[in-house]
Design an enzyme around this catalytic site. Structure first.
Site, PDB file in Angstrom:
ATOM      1  N   HIS A  78       0.839  -1.202   0.000  1.00 24.99           N
ATOM      2  CA  HIS A  78       0.000   0.000   0.000  1.00 24.99           C
ATOM      3  C   HIS A  78       0.876   1.255   0.000  1.00 24.99           C
ATOM      4  CE1 HIS A  78      -2.901   3.059   1.234  1.00 24.99           C
ATOM      5  NE2 HIS A  78      -2.143   3.312   2.290  1.00 24.99           N
ATOM      6  N   ASP A 107       6.889  20.969 -27.031  1.00 25.07           N
ATOM      7  CA  ASP A 107       6.854  19.616 -26.458  1.00 25.07           C
ATOM      8  C   ASP A 107       7.914  19.561 -25.372  1.00 25.07           C
ATOM      9  OD1 ASP A 107       6.802  16.754 -26.011  1.00 25.07           O
ATOM     10  OD2 ASP A 107       5.867  16.580 -27.983  1.00 25.07           O
ATOM     11  N   TRP A 143       7.092   0.210   3.955  1.00 22.89           N
ATOM     12  CA  TRP A 143       7.653   0.888   2.776  1.00 22.89           C
ATOM     13  C   TRP A 143       9.016   1.477   3.093  1.00 22.89           C
ATOM     14  CZ3 TRP A 143       8.969   5.994   1.387  1.00 22.89           C
ATOM     15  CH2 TRP A 143       8.752   6.953   2.383  1.00 22.89           C
ATOM     16  N   SER A 171      13.143   5.591 -14.001  1.00 24.26           N
ATOM     17  CA  SER A 171      12.057   6.344 -14.612  1.00 24.26           C
ATOM     18  C   SER A 171      11.993   7.763 -14.049  1.00 24.26           C
ATOM     19  CB  SER A 171      10.740   5.606 -14.382  1.00 24.26           C
ATOM     20  OG  SER A 171       9.659   6.462 -14.598  1.00 24.26           O
ATOM     21  N   SER A 172      12.099   7.891 -12.736  1.00 24.55           N
ATOM     22  CA  SER A 172      12.023   9.218 -12.124  1.00 24.55           C
ATOM     23  C   SER A 172      13.180  10.103 -12.562  1.00 24.55           C
ATOM     24  CB  SER A 172      12.083   9.109 -10.601  1.00 24.55           C
ATOM     25  OG  SER A 172      10.911   8.548 -10.122  1.00 24.55           O
ATOM     26  N   HIS A 255      13.307  11.912   3.371  1.00 26.18           N
ATOM     27  CA  HIS A 255      12.711  13.201   3.679  1.00 26.18           C
ATOM     28  C   HIS A 255      12.563  14.110   2.471  1.00 26.18           C
ATOM     29  CE1 HIS A 255      10.769  16.109   6.092  1.00 26.18           C
ATOM     30  NE2 HIS A 255      11.392  16.960   5.307  1.00 26.18           N
ATOM     31  N   TYR A 259       8.992  15.909   0.262  1.00 26.91           N
ATOM     32  CA  TYR A 259       8.805  17.217  -0.376  1.00 26.91           C
ATOM     33  C   TYR A 259       8.608  17.081  -1.862  1.00 26.91           C
ATOM     34  CZ  TYR A 259       8.991  19.528   3.932  1.00 26.91           C
ATOM     35  OH  TYR A 259       8.648  19.928   5.182  1.00 26.91           O
ATOM     36  N   HIS A 305      13.270  11.358  11.606  1.00 23.35           N
ATOM     37  CA  HIS A 305      12.556  10.080  11.555  1.00 23.35           C
ATOM     38  C   HIS A 305      13.212   9.046  12.456  1.00 23.35           C
ATOM     39  CE1 HIS A 305      10.024  11.238   8.113  1.00 23.35           C
ATOM     40  NE2 HIS A 305      11.078  11.923   7.730  1.00 23.35           N
ATOM     41  N   THR A 330       7.207  27.190   5.188  1.00 23.18           N
ATOM     42  CA  THR A 330       5.908  26.571   4.943  1.00 23.18           C
ATOM     43  C   THR A 330       4.790  27.519   5.384  1.00 23.18           C
ATOM     44  OG1 THR A 330       6.980  24.480   5.463  1.00 23.18           O
ATOM     45  CG2 THR A 330       4.602  24.440   5.214  1.00 23.18           C
ATOM     46  N   LYS A 333       4.103  30.223   2.859  1.00 25.05           N
ATOM     47  CA  LYS A 333       3.250  29.824   1.740  1.00 25.05           C
ATOM     48  C   LYS A 333       1.780  29.900   2.130  1.00 25.05           C
ATOM     49  CE  LYS A 333       4.639  27.370  -1.500  1.00 25.05           C
ATOM     50  NZ  LYS A 333       5.493  28.117  -2.403  1.00 25.05           N
ATOM     51  N   ARG A 452       1.803   1.892  15.232  1.00 20.43           N
ATOM     52  CA  ARG A 452       1.438   1.679  13.828  1.00 20.43           C
ATOM     53  C   ARG A 452       1.939   0.307  13.377  1.00 20.43           C
ATOM     54  NH1 ARG A 452       5.766   4.987  10.204  1.00 20.43           N
ATOM     55  NH2 ARG A 452       4.527   4.149   8.531  1.00 20.43           N
TER      56      ARG A 452
HETATM   57  C1  HEM Z   1      -8.246   5.607   1.235  1.00 13.05           C
HETATM   58  C2  HEM Z   1      -7.295   6.258   1.753  1.00 13.05           C
HETATM   59  C3  HEM Z   1      -6.253   5.623   2.628  1.00 13.05           C
HETATM   60  C4  HEM Z   1      -6.416   4.809   3.720  1.00 13.05           C
HETATM   61  C5  HEM Z   1      -7.699   4.359   4.347  1.00 13.05           C
HETATM   62  C6  HEM Z   1      -5.106   4.473   4.190  1.00 13.05           C
HETATM   63  C7  HEM Z   1      -4.838   3.656   5.286  1.00 13.05           C
HETATM   64  C8  HEM Z   1      -3.599   3.295   5.713  1.00 13.05           C
HETATM   65  C9  HEM Z   1      -3.311   2.427   6.809  1.00 13.05           C
HETATM   66  C10 HEM Z   1      -4.342   1.774   7.691  1.00 13.05           C
HETATM   67  C11 HEM Z   1      -1.962   2.286   6.914  1.00 13.05           C
HETATM   68  C12 HEM Z   1      -1.205   1.377   7.860  1.00 13.05           C
HETATM   69  C13 HEM Z   1      -0.798   2.087   9.072  1.00 13.05           C
HETATM   70  C14 HEM Z   1       0.134   1.257   9.941  1.00 13.05           C
HETATM   71  O1  HEM Z   1      -0.280   0.223  10.497  1.00 13.05           O
HETATM   72  O2  HEM Z   1       1.302   1.675  10.049  1.00 13.05           O
HETATM   73  C15 HEM Z   1      -1.391   3.112   5.900  1.00 13.05           C
HETATM   74  C16 HEM Z   1      -0.046   3.279   5.707  1.00 13.05           C
HETATM   75  C17 HEM Z   1       0.503   4.134   4.787  1.00 13.05           C
HETATM   76  N1  HEM Z   1      -0.171   4.903   3.846  1.00 13.05           N
HETATM   77 FE1  HEM Z   1      -2.166   5.001   3.645  1.00 13.05          FE
HETATM   78  N2  HEM Z   1      -4.194   5.078   3.390  1.00 13.05           N
HETATM   79  C18 HEM Z   1      -4.852   5.802   2.421  1.00 13.05           C
HETATM   80  C19 HEM Z   1      -4.291   6.587   1.434  1.00 13.05           C
HETATM   81  C20 HEM Z   1      -2.940   6.800   1.290  1.00 13.05           C
HETATM   82  C21 HEM Z   1      -2.339   7.633   0.285  1.00 13.05           C
HETATM   83  C22 HEM Z   1      -3.097   8.380  -0.780  1.00 13.05           C
HETATM   84  C23 HEM Z   1      -0.999   7.585   0.478  1.00 13.05           C
HETATM   85  C24 HEM Z   1       0.131   8.227  -0.288  1.00 13.05           C
HETATM   86  C25 HEM Z   1       0.056   9.296  -0.941  1.00 13.05           C
HETATM   87  C26 HEM Z   1      -0.751   6.739   1.604  1.00 13.05           C
HETATM   88  C27 HEM Z   1       0.499   6.479   2.102  1.00 13.05           C
HETATM   89  C28 HEM Z   1       0.758   5.608   3.127  1.00 13.05           C
HETATM   90  C29 HEM Z   1       2.054   5.306   3.609  1.00 13.05           C
HETATM   91  C30 HEM Z   1       3.362   5.876   3.096  1.00 13.05           C
HETATM   92  C31 HEM Z   1       1.907   4.379   4.644  1.00 13.05           C
HETATM   93  C32 HEM Z   1       2.988   3.757   5.480  1.00 13.05           C
HETATM   94  C33 HEM Z   1       3.240   2.390   4.922  1.00 13.05           C
HETATM   95  C34 HEM Z   1       4.155   1.670   5.821  1.00 13.05           C
HETATM   96  O3  HEM Z   1       3.902   1.675   7.032  1.00 13.05           O
HETATM   97  O4  HEM Z   1       5.134   1.107   5.315  1.00 13.05           O
HETATM   98  N3  HEM Z   1      -1.954   6.279   2.069  1.00 13.05           N
HETATM   99  N4  HEM Z   1      -2.393   3.703   5.172  1.00 13.05           N
HETATM  100 CU   LIG Z   2      10.755  13.853   7.253  1.00  8.80          CU
END
Ligand code: HEM
Ligand SMILES: [Cu+2]
Ligand SMILES: [Cu+2]
Lengths: 527, 384
Positions: A78, A107, A143, A171-172, A255, A259, A305, A330, A333, A452
């Protein structure tokens, strides 16, 4: 005679090819922008489906629908998919569509590399997702993939994960080189740097950040690969290595990465607030300076972190102070956006609604960020749901809302059709309520002590987790509705004028809607 | 300097007054939603910092969003058809750069002070080594030669919703860490496999447990009490299932507890001398297996394909007694299979091995040989 002329005409203007070939071979910035945007939407839905699995498991205490092992795979994928597949490609797609049109270029500077940088992405994510079906399952270490959980103790699929991260990085980097070369060389005559639209500025800075940190990420995963397969001990304490070194390297990338996911959003929101306030943006040059200082500061805050890894006092103090310092630009802005609205002549079309929600909710995320920067307090917040609430406030109503705002704002220019304002507003309100119901209670459960990355929790957290899950499903279903709105707009709708929005400024609004396949083959003059 | 200090102090006081008013109303619910004040001087300082920053953010938020919502309300196109044209104002811009900067300094000063006192880490009266393992904590009292492992004691049936969940669901362990009140207790935190993190909110201690490193943290608890914490660094499958329970008691109670622990260790060693039958060993081994092995090898010895091998039908378990003892005593290098030499006394080691050799049809398929405590003693002798 006329047939010959037609052929001649085609040869010179390279209209879109027919069928699938158009999309595989295209070097057109608009086509590639479209590909990026659809790809990121698909990833957003896949990553979102995983979030639904996570939230469903957390609906009640106890293990109900998945096992802890699979749960860890879900949070890992996720996070990776939302960041590298959802947010980043969406911004690259927007850059492709908008940067050339905003600076009056025909372009992107390197069109073939543009094609390549998109088309390797689907392979990267195919590899990453296929790890779900491998023996031992998908990556399960979060992640942030901290070693040695991601090396010595990792499932075999980690090697594929490493390969896939390398492809994403390539790619990035290619995408960023393209953006920089385009902006530096192809601006219309008269467009000095300090006349560039803010979205272009934000992407110029983002591209430099990407080029600086993606190789660091590549280095980190390569060291992992060596540890796993070639007997090195970079991160293995038993072999004389250092697991904390991994975290320093990761967050030196990580970090600035956060940004990378918010600077383009700053650009987008500045345009939208200016347009719908019908008033020139307040403090253009301080906006540019704020972005530059944020970008530079983002390289010296990484260890916020890692306050709990046991750094010396001097390091803890340094990283606390430097992190707090980021709040200053920040804040500038946010103040500028509000000053733009002040004494404006405002209307609230869907893009403006998303932009206003961005300003408020991103700032909330900024406040919790400031709290997290206070090292002694972070000892209590770190790795709890308070952090989950914080980064979701800056990512979902931050990055994601800005992307949605951008889609509503520019889709008339892309398709020539107006979206359905009533549906757009409904989508906004569903998302707004959904996001807050999902993530606001997570502040509470985090402060009350829920860590978490856990599939199950103690009974005192039950009520708010239930609320959070309800909000998540509301938010999730609203995005399927968004898909419907976008498709409806692509298919048809009220025809858009070239200007589209009364208060809009910028070169992209001088060309027809939909924008012709080729724009600015002769550069416009900017006064 | 004194000015800044008195300013902070008066701000703090104001907030405490507001907070007090609020908390009087809904103190019970409030506690469930907020950081704990904890049980030590440091934890209360951290709580105060947290509330200070929180209220500063609230005030800034009210001001900033106030202006924003006012603009959204008062300057709509209907009410203000023609927008103003200003787009710069150096004075205002300087003000909103400098004022936040000053506010930040006001936050940084008390935060840095608290951090300094947390880092003031001389040797403690009592030193306890805390070692993170997948997925349990080991505690070693360095002065008193007490050493034990603490496992989650919540029943699997509760986790899988087969029976109602108890009050301390997922927050209970089989061995509680006991410390005396009023003494400086120092924790030397490390890990054996992956990174874990030892968190007890009531002490405001969260310190990563990292293999190859020793991190320290200390606390002085004022009043007796029971304090619960958790692992907060993702450490694999059962990361959510390795809680921490610390009990602070009066000094004499603590001394008594240490004596009991030492006596228990001696009694366990004596059991090695006894002659054990297969049935007795299997009986003793079952609960040990559930406690120590189920997390990876599963309740029926089936393991998890690709990660944790099945013990049911495993060639080693069926026919290779020597190798099995070796695996349990030494662990498997570079794999999640750790050494149990320290965690299990000789009887318990023999019992759990015999249990795996006699369960899930293994007795019928393999040689069915049992392992008795003397085998373990011999293995240890041979190694020396
Ligand atoms: C429907 C919307 C979303 C829901 C309900 C959701 C829910 C969650 C949940 C429950 C976790 C796990 C938390 C844990 O146990 O540590 C999580 C982790 C995370 N989410 Fe989301 N999320 C959503 C959208 C997003 C979006 C849009 C992003 C990025 C732009 C994002 C980025 C992350 C990241 C980076 C983590 C940490 C993953 C990790 O612990 O390795 N999430 N999210
Ligand atoms: Cu940071
Ligand atoms: Cu853990």
């Amino acid at each position: 005679m006329s047939a010959v002329i037609e052929n001649h005409h085609d040869d010179h203007h390279h209209g879109p090819a027919k069928g699938l070939k158009r999309w595989f071979y295209t070097t057109n910035h608009k086509d590639i922008g479209t590909l990026y945007l659809w790809f990121s939407f698909a990833m957003f839905l896949i990553g979102g489906a995983m979030a639904m699995i996570i939230r469903a498991e957390l609906f009640q205490p106890g293990m109900q629908i998945v096992e802890p092992e699979f749960y860890n795979q879900m949070i890992t994928l996720h996070g990776l998919i939302m960041i590298f597949g959802g947010v980043m490609p969406a911004f690259v797609g927007l850059a492709n569509w908008l940067v050339p049109m905003m600076i009056g270029a025909p372009d992107m500077a390197l069109p073939r590399m543009n094609n390549l940088s998109f088309w390797i992405l689907p392979f990267a994510f195919f590899i990453l997702l296929s790890s779900l079906f491998m023996e031992g399952g998908a990556p399960n270490f979060g992640w942030t993939f901290y070693a040695p959980l991601s090396t010595t103790y990792a499932p075999p699929s980690t090697t594929f994960f490493i390969f896939s991260v390398h492809i994403m990085g390539a790619s990035s980097i290619m995408g960023s080189i393209n953006v920089i070369v385009t902006i530096m060389n192809m601006r219309a005559p008269g467009m000095g740097l300090m006349k560039m639209p803010l979205f272009v500025w934000s992407w110029l800075i983002t591209a430099y950040l990407l080029i600086a940190v993606m190789p660091v990420l590549a280095g980190a995963v390569t060291m992992m690969l060596m540890d796993i397969h070639f007997g090195t001990s970079f991160f293995n304490a038993a072999g004389g290595g250092d697991p904390v070194l991994f975290q320093h390297i990761f967050w030196f990338f990580g970090h600035p990465e956060v940004y990378i996911m918010i600077l383009p959003a700053f650009g987008i929101v500045s345009h939208i607030i200016e347009t719908f306030s019908r008033k020139q943006l307040f403090g253009y040059s301080s906006m540019v300076w704020a972005m530059l200082s944020i970008a530079i500061l983002s390289f010296v805050v990484w260890a916020h972190h890692m306050f709990t890894v046991g750094m010396p006092l001097a390091a803890e103090l340094f990283f606390m102070w430097s992190t707090m310092l980021i709040a200053v630009p920040t804040g500038v802005k946010v103040f500028n956006w509000i000053a733009t609205m002040f004494r404006g002549s405002i209307t609230f079309e869907t893009p403006m609604l998303f932009a206003c929600a961005f300003v408020v909710l991103f700032t909330l995320g900024g406040f919790s960020g400031l709290m997290l920067a206070i090292t002694p307090a972070d000892f209590q917040y770190h790795d709890t749901y308070f952090v989950v609430a914080h980064f979701h406030y800056v990512l979902v109503p931050g990055a994601i809302f800005s992307i949605m705002a951008a889609v509503y704002y520019w889709i008339p220019k892309w398709t020539g059709n107006m979206y359905d304002e009533r549906l757009g507003k409904l989508h906004f309100w569903l998302s707004f309520v959904g996001v807050n119901v999902t993530f606001f209670p997570q502040h509470f459960i985090g402060l009350a002590g829920m860590p978490r990355r856990v599939p199950d929790y103690a009974l005192q957290f039950a009520d708010w987790n239930m609320v959070s899950t309800a909000g998540a499903f509301l938010f999730g279903f609203s995005q399927v509705f968004f898909l419907f709105i976008v498709i409806k707009t692509v298919v048809g709708g009220k025809k858009a004028t070239a200007q589209v929005w009364e208060g809009a400024r910028g070169l992209e609004w001088t060309v027809d809607s939909p924008a012709p396949y080729h724009t600015f083959t002769t550069p416009p003059k900017v006064s | 300097m004194t000015n800044v200090r008195s300013l902070i102090f008066s701000i703090k006081k104001q907030f405490t007054v507001i907070l007090f008013a609020l908390s009087n109303k809904a103190s019970a619910e409030w506690d469930d939603l907020n950081m704990t004040q904890g049980a030590t001087a440091i934890s209360r300082e951290v709580y105060d910092l947290h509330m200070l920053i929180f209220w500063i953010c609230v005030v800034i938020g009210v001001l900033v969003f106030g202006v924003m919502f006012y603009s959204m309300y008062a300057y709509t196109k209907k009410k203000n058809p023609v927008a103003a044209t200003f787009h710069e104002n150096t004075k205002v811009e300087l003000a909103w750069t400098i004022i936040p900067f000053l506010i930040l300094i006001a936050m940084a000063v008390p935060a840095s002070k608290t951090l300094q006192s947390i880092y003031n880490d001389e040797a403690g009266d009592i030193n306890i080594q805390v070692i993170g393992h997948q997925w349990k904590w080991q505690y070693r009292y360095l002065e008193d030669d007490v050493n034990f492992f603490a496992n989650l004691s919540t029943d699997l049936d509760e986790i899988y919703n087969k029976v109602p969940k108890g009050e301390n669901y997922l927050q209970e362990v089989d061995e509680i860490v006991v410390i005396p009140v009023g003494k400086k207790v120092r924790f030397l935190i490390t890990a054996n496999d992956v990174i874990h993190s030892w968190w007890v909110p009531a002490f405001a201690i969260k310190q990563d447990a990292i293999p190859g490193f020793i991190n320290t943290a200390w606390t002085i608890v004022d009043e007796p009490g029971l304090f619960r914490g958790k692992c907060t660094e993702l450490c694999g499958k059962n990361h959510g299932f390795m809680p921490i329970v610390v009990k602070a008691v009066e000094q004499d109670e603590y001394d008594l507890w240490i004596k009991e622990k030492q006596a228990g260790a001696i009694a366990l060693a004596e059991l090695t001398e006894k002659d054990w039958t297969a049935a007795e060993l299997v009986e003793r081994g079952e609960s040990l297996y559930i406690k120590n092995c189920v997390a990876c090898h599963g309740p029926n010895g089936a393991g998890v394909t690709g990660i944790f091998p099945a013990l049911a039908g495993s060639d080693i378990v069926l026919n290779n007694k020597t190798r099995q003892i070796e695996i349990l005593m030494e662990g498997v290098q570079g794999a999640a299979m750790q050494s149990y030499a320290e965690q299990l006394a000789e009887v318990d080691m023999a019992a759990v091995i015999t249990y795996t050799r006699r369960s899930w049809g293994n007795a019928e398929k393999g040689d069915g040989e049992i392992v008795v405590p003397k085998d373990i003693v011999e293995y240890k002798k041979a190694k020396i």
